[in-house]
Design an enzyme around this catalytic site. Structure first.
Site, PDB file in Angstrom:
ATOM      1  N   HIS A 207       0.814  -1.212   0.000  1.00 26.49           N
ATOM      2  CA  HIS A 207       0.000   0.000   0.000  1.00 26.49           C
ATOM      3  C   HIS A 207       0.852   1.269   0.000  1.00 26.49           C
ATOM      4  O   HIS A 207       0.366   2.341  -0.350  1.00 26.49           O
ATOM      5  CB  HIS A 207      -0.987  -0.036   1.169  1.00 26.49           C
ATOM      6  CG  HIS A 207      -2.154  -0.933   0.883  1.00 26.49           C
ATOM      7  ND1 HIS A 207      -3.449  -0.655   1.268  1.00 26.49           N
ATOM      8  CD2 HIS A 207      -2.229  -2.101   0.197  1.00 26.49           C
ATOM      9  CE1 HIS A 207      -4.258  -1.618   0.848  1.00 26.49           C
ATOM     10  NE2 HIS A 207      -3.532  -2.521   0.204  1.00 26.49           N
ATOM     11  N   SER A 211      -0.150  -1.120  -6.218  1.00 28.92           N
ATOM     12  CA  SER A 211       0.000  -2.289  -7.079  1.00 28.92           C
ATOM     13  C   SER A 211       0.639  -1.916  -8.410  1.00 28.92           C
ATOM     14  O   SER A 211       0.388  -0.836  -8.945  1.00 28.92           O
ATOM     15  CB  SER A 211      -1.363  -2.908  -7.369  1.00 28.92           C
ATOM     16  OG  SER A 211      -1.797  -3.664  -6.287  1.00 28.92           O
ATOM     17  N   LYS A 235     -14.221  -8.902  -7.807  1.00 31.53           N
ATOM     18  CA  LYS A 235     -13.319  -9.719  -8.623  1.00 31.53           C
ATOM     19  C   LYS A 235     -12.589 -10.743  -7.738  1.00 31.53           C
ATOM     20  O   LYS A 235     -12.433 -11.909  -8.110  1.00 31.53           O
ATOM     21  CB  LYS A 235     -12.311  -8.821  -9.338  1.00 31.53           C
ATOM     22  CG  LYS A 235     -11.552  -9.538 -10.419  1.00 31.53           C
ATOM     23  CD  LYS A 235     -10.875  -8.558 -11.358  1.00 31.53           C
ATOM     24  CE  LYS A 235     -10.128  -9.301 -12.437  1.00 31.53           C
ATOM     25  NZ  LYS A 235      -9.690  -8.431 -13.521  1.00 31.53           N
ATOM     26  N   ASP A 236     -12.148 -10.301  -6.537  1.00 34.74           N
ATOM     27  CA  ASP A 236     -11.466 -11.222  -5.619  1.00 34.74           C
ATOM     28  C   ASP A 236     -12.424 -12.323  -5.150  1.00 34.74           C
ATOM     29  O   ASP A 236     -12.053 -13.490  -5.066  1.00 34.74           O
ATOM     30  CB  ASP A 236     -10.907 -10.468  -4.405  1.00 34.74           C
ATOM     31  CG  ASP A 236      -9.540  -9.852  -4.708  1.00 34.74           C
ATOM     32  OD1 ASP A 236      -8.953 -10.199  -5.745  1.00 34.74           O
ATOM     33  OD2 ASP A 236      -9.068  -9.025  -3.909  1.00 34.74           O
ATOM     34  N   GLU A 279       7.068 -33.660  -0.953  1.00 35.18           N
ATOM     35  CA  GLU A 279       5.808 -33.181  -1.507  1.00 35.18           C
ATOM     36  C   GLU A 279       6.072 -32.515  -2.854  1.00 35.18           C
ATOM     37  O   GLU A 279       7.169 -32.016  -3.102  1.00 35.18           O
ATOM     38  CB  GLU A 279       5.190 -32.156  -0.545  1.00 35.18           C
ATOM     39  CG  GLU A 279       4.741 -32.748   0.772  1.00 35.18           C
ATOM     40  CD  GLU A 279       3.508 -33.604   0.610  1.00 35.18           C
ATOM     41  OE1 GLU A 279       3.676 -34.781   0.218  1.00 35.18           O
ATOM     42  OE2 GLU A 279       2.403 -33.123   0.866  1.00 35.18           O
TER      43      GLU A 279
END
Ligand code: HEM
Length: 403
Positions: A207, A211, A235-236, A279
């Protein structure tokens, strides 16, 4: 309600914080779906902590009880099977989200100025996640838990002078045993909570600089941005819905797809499994370790160094990339290098999955050779990216001035 909020805001400006950092937070209007994976990683982190907390209420970190306590969770605890399968598959989905998140950053140049610190914090989180996942895998105390722990902790013995003592110190004895399991449980509980703290700093750093975006240019606030809510909350949420559908498919219909069958055999220090595999999310790094490890004297140390370096090299990525343009969308050579890097990561994973002495075409091409070539390609990405940008070999395409 507003009277109460006014009273609180006069003392602690919550509304202002929510407005400036969430609802009205200016967000690039052209963010594509690759920008969903940060919030997805956050969602999985929350799922992992919530399910882990309830698992810990029934799990016993004791070498004699651990395996059975997991079976007890699966069979006797109400919805224990759900908690365990959500947690075990959550690890897989966490790494899916984080790998895509990292690759998105690499492709769109999100590591470039002014986001270096944000990027570095991300790498620190990644190391913490790997440690957490490794220790979590040891807890069911199955064959793969035990032998995986033995192989990986043993790597420390390659460190000159202190290595041997360090391994004994980590084990809390002269072999992987009860004290090892106990401390791994404590650390596996603690680390994710520390990750939460580091994620807060990650978002703080985000922040502070805002972005990046697919075009990779600096934005004019207002003209190129939209408020985070409702545009990106929706959207998220949409991304979370799609992601949860795939996640739930595995939790409910293929819960053991990513769990090695050998881990349903209780740990036996007297019997080494035929083939020890980590893994899936560790496989490329395991392949890099093994590519170097079998080369001769001191190769174990070199293998460990190469493995650590394969991630640590991300720290200097912001300085290696000298291009005047951030986003690979406008950088033809970088884009090709990137896709070779991605395909090569899968090849490394496949090499890591197979036994070290396996080969192709009836022994004509030993896998270890492919592993070595792939390791070289992995590191070449960073060298070549630096060369083509530092020597101006790449001619970027014209970049738009605004969105
Ligand atoms: C628990 C793990 C992580 C969580 C919860 C997390 C969370 C987030 C969130 C919510 C965002 C904003 C949305 C987005 O851009 O996708 C973000 C941005 C970012 N993260 Fe992470 N992150 C994690 C791990 C990482 C890792 C491992 C790296 C890199 C090694 C990283 C590097 C970045 C960068 C560079 C950005 C800015 C992207 C841009 O603006 O283009 N993060 N992160």
């Amino acid at each position: 309600m507003s009277k109460i909020m006014e009273w609180i805001d006069a003392r602690l400006p919550v509304t202002e914080l929510i407005k400036s950092q969430a609802t009205e937070y200016p967000t690039p209007k052209n963010l594509n779906y690759w920008w969903n994976f940060g919030s997805l990683a956050l969602m999985v982190l929350i799922i992992m902590i919530a399910t882990g907390l309830f698992l810990a209420m029934h799990y016993k970190p004791d070498a004699l009880l651990a395996f059975n306590s997991v079976e007890h969770i699966m069979r006797d605890v109400n919805y224990g099977w759900l908690l365990r399968y959500m947690h075990a598959n959550g690890a897989t989905f966490f790494f899916v989200a984080v790998y895509i998140h990292i690759l998105r950053g690499m492709y769109y140049g999100s590591y470039r100025a002014p986001r270096e610190i944000l990027w570095w914090i991300g790498i620190v989180i990644f190391f913490m996640l790997m440690g957490t996942a490794f220790m979590g895998y040891v807890l069911p105390w199955g064959q793969m838990s035990y032998w995986g722990a033995a192989v990986i902790t043993n790597l420390m013995s390659a460190i000159p002078v202190v290595g041997e003592d360090l391994v004994v110190w980590i084990w809390g004895g002269f072999a992987v045993a009860d004290p090892t399991l106990n401390r791994f449980f404590v650390l596996h509980f603690l680390l994710p909570l520390l990750v939460v703290g580091v994620v807060v700093v990650h978002l703080w750093a985000l922040h502070a600089v805002h972005s990046n975006n697919p075009v990779g240019i600096d934005l004019h606030e207002g003209k190129d941005t939209l408020p985070f809510h409702p545009y990106f909350t929706i959207k998220d949420l949409y991304g979370m819905g799609v992601f949860l559908i795939v996640y739930c498919y595995f939790v409910f219909f293929a819960p053991n797809a990513f769990i090695e069958a050998d881990n349903y055999i209780p740990a036996d220090p007297m019997q080494t499994p035929a083939h020890i595999v980590p893994e899936w999310y560790f496989l490329p790094f395991y392949a890099i370790l093994r590519a170097i490890d079998f080369l001769g004297a001191y190769s174990k140390l070199a293998g460990v160094v190469a493995m650590v370096l394969s991630i640590a090299i991300l720290f200097i990525l912001p300085f290696l990339d000298r291009s005047p343009v951030r986003s690979f969308r406008y950088r033809p050579l970088s884009k090709q290098l990137f896709w070779i890097f991605v395909v090569n990561a899968f090849v490394l994973g496949w090499v890591g999955y197979n036994p070290p002495d396996a080969s192709l075409f009836h022994g004509a091409v030993p896998l270890i050779l492919i592993g070595r070539v792939s390791t070289a390609i992995y590191f070449s990405y960073f060298v070549l990216l630096w060369l083509i940008t530092a020597l101006d070999i790449e001619k970027p395409r014209p970049v738009p001035k605004s969105l």
